[in-house]
Scaffold this motif. Structure first.
Motif, PDB file in Angstrom:
ATOM      1  N   MET A  79       0.831  -1.204   0.000  1.00 14.43           N
ATOM      2  CA  MET A  79       0.000   0.000   0.000  1.00 14.43           C
ATOM      3  C   MET A  79       0.868   1.258   0.000  1.00 14.43           C
ATOM      4  SD  MET A  79      -2.979   1.022  -0.338  1.00 14.43           S
ATOM      5  CE  MET A  79      -3.676  -0.635  -0.205  1.00 14.43           C
ATOM      6  N   ALA A  80       1.969   1.202   0.765  1.00 14.95           N
ATOM      7  CA  ALA A  80       2.895   2.337   0.773  1.00 14.95           C
ATOM      8  C   ALA A  80       3.453   2.565  -0.623  1.00 14.95           C
ATOM      9  CB  ALA A  80       4.018   2.088   1.774  1.00 14.95           C
ATOM     10  N   ASN A  81       3.695   1.464  -1.337  1.00 16.20           N
ATOM     11  CA  ASN A  81       4.213   1.581  -2.696  1.00 16.20           C
ATOM     12  C   ASN A  81       3.203   2.274  -3.604  1.00 16.20           C
ATOM     13  OD1 ASN A  81       6.593   0.338  -2.052  1.00 16.20           O
ATOM     14  ND2 ASN A  81       5.990  -1.684  -2.806  1.00 16.20           N
ATOM     15  N   ARG A  82       1.917   1.942  -3.443  1.00 18.08           N
ATOM     16  CA  ARG A  82       0.896   2.555  -4.298  1.00 18.08           C
ATOM     17  C   ARG A  82       0.804   4.053  -4.026  1.00 18.08           C
ATOM     18  NH1 ARG A  82      -5.508   1.642  -4.706  1.00 18.08           N
ATOM     19  NH2 ARG A  82      -5.799   2.436  -6.807  1.00 18.08           N
ATOM     20  N   LEU A  83       0.841   4.432  -2.780  1.00 20.63           N
ATOM     21  CA  LEU A  83       0.816   5.851  -2.432  1.00 20.63           C
ATOM     22  C   LEU A  83       2.025   6.566  -3.019  1.00 20.63           C
ATOM     23  CD1 LEU A  83      -0.331   5.631   1.290  1.00 20.63           C
ATOM     24  CD2 LEU A  83      -1.630   6.607  -0.609  1.00 20.63           C
ATOM     25  N   ALA A  84       3.183   5.926  -2.937  1.00 21.96           N
ATOM     26  CA  ALA A  84       4.406   6.522  -3.476  1.00 21.96           C
ATOM     27  C   ALA A  84       4.314   6.657  -4.994  1.00 21.96           C
ATOM     28  CB  ALA A  84       5.623   5.679  -3.089  1.00 21.96           C
ATOM     29  N   GLU A  85       3.706   5.654  -5.650  1.00 18.02           N
ATOM     30  CA  GLU A  85       3.552   5.702  -7.104  1.00 18.02           C
ATOM     31  C   GLU A  85       2.613   6.833  -7.527  1.00 18.02           C
ATOM     32  OE1 GLU A  85       2.277   1.815  -8.199  1.00 18.02           O
ATOM     33  OE2 GLU A  85       4.268   0.918  -7.953  1.00 18.02           O
ATOM     34  N   ILE A  86       1.509   7.001  -6.791  1.00 18.91           N
ATOM     35  CA  ILE A  86       0.574   8.090  -7.089  1.00 18.91           C
ATOM     36  C   ILE A  86       1.282   9.431  -6.986  1.00 18.91           C
ATOM     37  CG2 ILE A  86      -1.485   9.297  -6.255  1.00 18.91           C
ATOM     38  CD1 ILE A  86      -2.536   6.479  -5.374  1.00 18.91           C
ATOM     39  N   GLN A  87       2.050   9.608  -5.922  1.00 16.42           N
ATOM     40  CA  GLN A  87       2.769  10.876  -5.726  1.00 16.42           C
ATOM     41  C   GLN A  87       3.832  11.075  -6.800  1.00 16.42           C
ATOM     42  OE1 GLN A  87       2.036  13.314  -3.260  1.00 16.42           O
ATOM     43  NE2 GLN A  87       3.244  14.408  -4.799  1.00 16.42           N
ATOM     44  N   GLU A  88       4.505   9.996  -7.172  1.00 14.77           N
ATOM     45  CA  GLU A  88       5.551  10.091  -8.197  1.00 14.77           C
ATOM     46  C   GLU A  88       4.967  10.563  -9.529  1.00 14.77           C
ATOM     47  OE1 GLU A  88       8.725   7.226 -10.623  1.00 14.77           O
ATOM     48  OE2 GLU A  88       7.660   6.443  -8.852  1.00 14.77           O
ATOM     49  N   VAL A  89       3.818   9.999  -9.888  1.00 12.28           N
ATOM     50  CA  VAL A  89       3.190  10.384 -11.154  1.00 12.28           C
ATOM     51  C   VAL A  89       2.682  11.823 -11.094  1.00 12.28           C
ATOM     52  CG1 VAL A  89       1.327   9.887 -12.782  1.00 12.28           C
ATOM     53  CG2 VAL A  89       2.587   8.011 -11.725  1.00 12.28           C
ATOM     54  N   ALA A  90       2.087  12.210  -9.966  1.00 11.40           N
ATOM     55  CA  ALA A  90       1.620  13.591  -9.809  1.00 11.40           C
ATOM     56  C   ALA A  90       2.785  14.568  -9.932  1.00 11.40           C
ATOM     57  CB  ALA A  90       0.910  13.755  -8.467  1.00 11.40           C
TER      58      ALA A  90
END
Length: 276
Positions: free
Chosen positions: A1-12
């Protein structure tokens, strides 16, 4: 889940670094309807393949670009094409762009699709405001650990399609002289078109139209607190007792013919969409 949050932020962060504006409204443009993105001014276009962690659209009629710029006075981020469950993507991948849009600060989203009309009063080429939906995809993008940073474990769906946006769309259609329908969208997984018996069942369940998208993105949008307007383009009649063979090429062709009215309606509505 932490990875998904990090991925969302990375793309933003990736998108923010490429554009000079802060988008406030998102658009997801379905089969044959991506032409609306060509109306965006001062546009920055980014191929989905360039965006970290983004899937790639594999369906004809989906250009596969994110277009960010100005449309009728609003700052927008438009997906020229989308991802589908039937392409083999997970529900989390299908809805990933919605979370990225929210992270960019987008407060409202217009979600469009091409669909089959099951209501006998509809005709090919009609535009339909989505009043509600029935999720028959067999899944839900919120299954799994909840992204608490974005929304609650059990999001309310009693007004999944924002009533004031629906009213605004009806008003603008009247002003433009566009015949508009309103009804319940039935979301299925696809990729097969429905059998006659299945369509009869869906109509008896209360569906006015049927398609293979939209429902997952709407669920995600409501999860993150976005206001939603859904517009379908009826490309064919999907009436079980009178069903005729159908191809995707036919769907795209009818959607293309509907372009002028679709563009008129969406741009007119967009101008008056507000976050409150």
């Amino acid at each position: 889940m932490a990875n998904r949050l990090a991925e969302i932020q990375e793309v933003a962060d990736f998108i923010s670094a490429r554009v000079k504006i802060k988008p406030e409204i998102g658009l997801i443009l379905g089969s044959g309807l991506g032409v609306l993105a060509e109306e965006i001014e001062d546009a920055v276009k980014i191929d989905f393949s360039e965006i970290p962690h983004f899937p790639v659209s594999t369906v004809e009629g989906h250009a596969g670009k994110l277009v960010v710029g100005s449309l009728n006075g609003k700052q927008v981020a438009a997906m020229q094409g989308r991802f589908h469950f039937y392409e083999g993507y997970s529900m989390q991948q299908v809805t990933f762009p919605v979370y990225v849009m929210r992270q960019l600060g987008i407060h409202s989203i217009i979600i469009t699709n091409a669909c089959g009309g099951m209501n006998r009063s509809f005709s090919p080429g009609d535009l339909m405001i989505i009043a509600d939906h029935i999720n028959l995809t067999g899944s839900n993008p919120l299954i799994g650990k909840n992204l608490e940073e974005f929304g609650p474990r059990f999001p309310d769906m009693s007004t999944a399609y924002t009533p004031e946006y629906r009213q605004l769309a009806r008003q603008k259609a009247r002003e433009l002289g566009i015949t508009i329908q309103e009804g319940v969208y039935t979301g299925i997984s696809g990729p097969t078109y429905m059998t006659p018996a299945e369509l009869i069942m869906l109509a008896r369940l209360g569906g006015d139209a049927v398609g293979m998208s939209t429902v997952p993105e709407v669920i995600a949008a409501r999860h993150v607190g976005m206001k939603v307007l859904g517009i379908s383009c009826v490309t064919d009649m999907a009436i079980g007792e009178e069903l005729e063979p159908l191809t995707h090429e036919q769907v795209v062709e009818v959607a293309n013919r509907t372009r002028p009215r679709f563009i008129q309606l969406v741009t007119s509505v967009l101008k008056e969409m507000k976050p409150e």
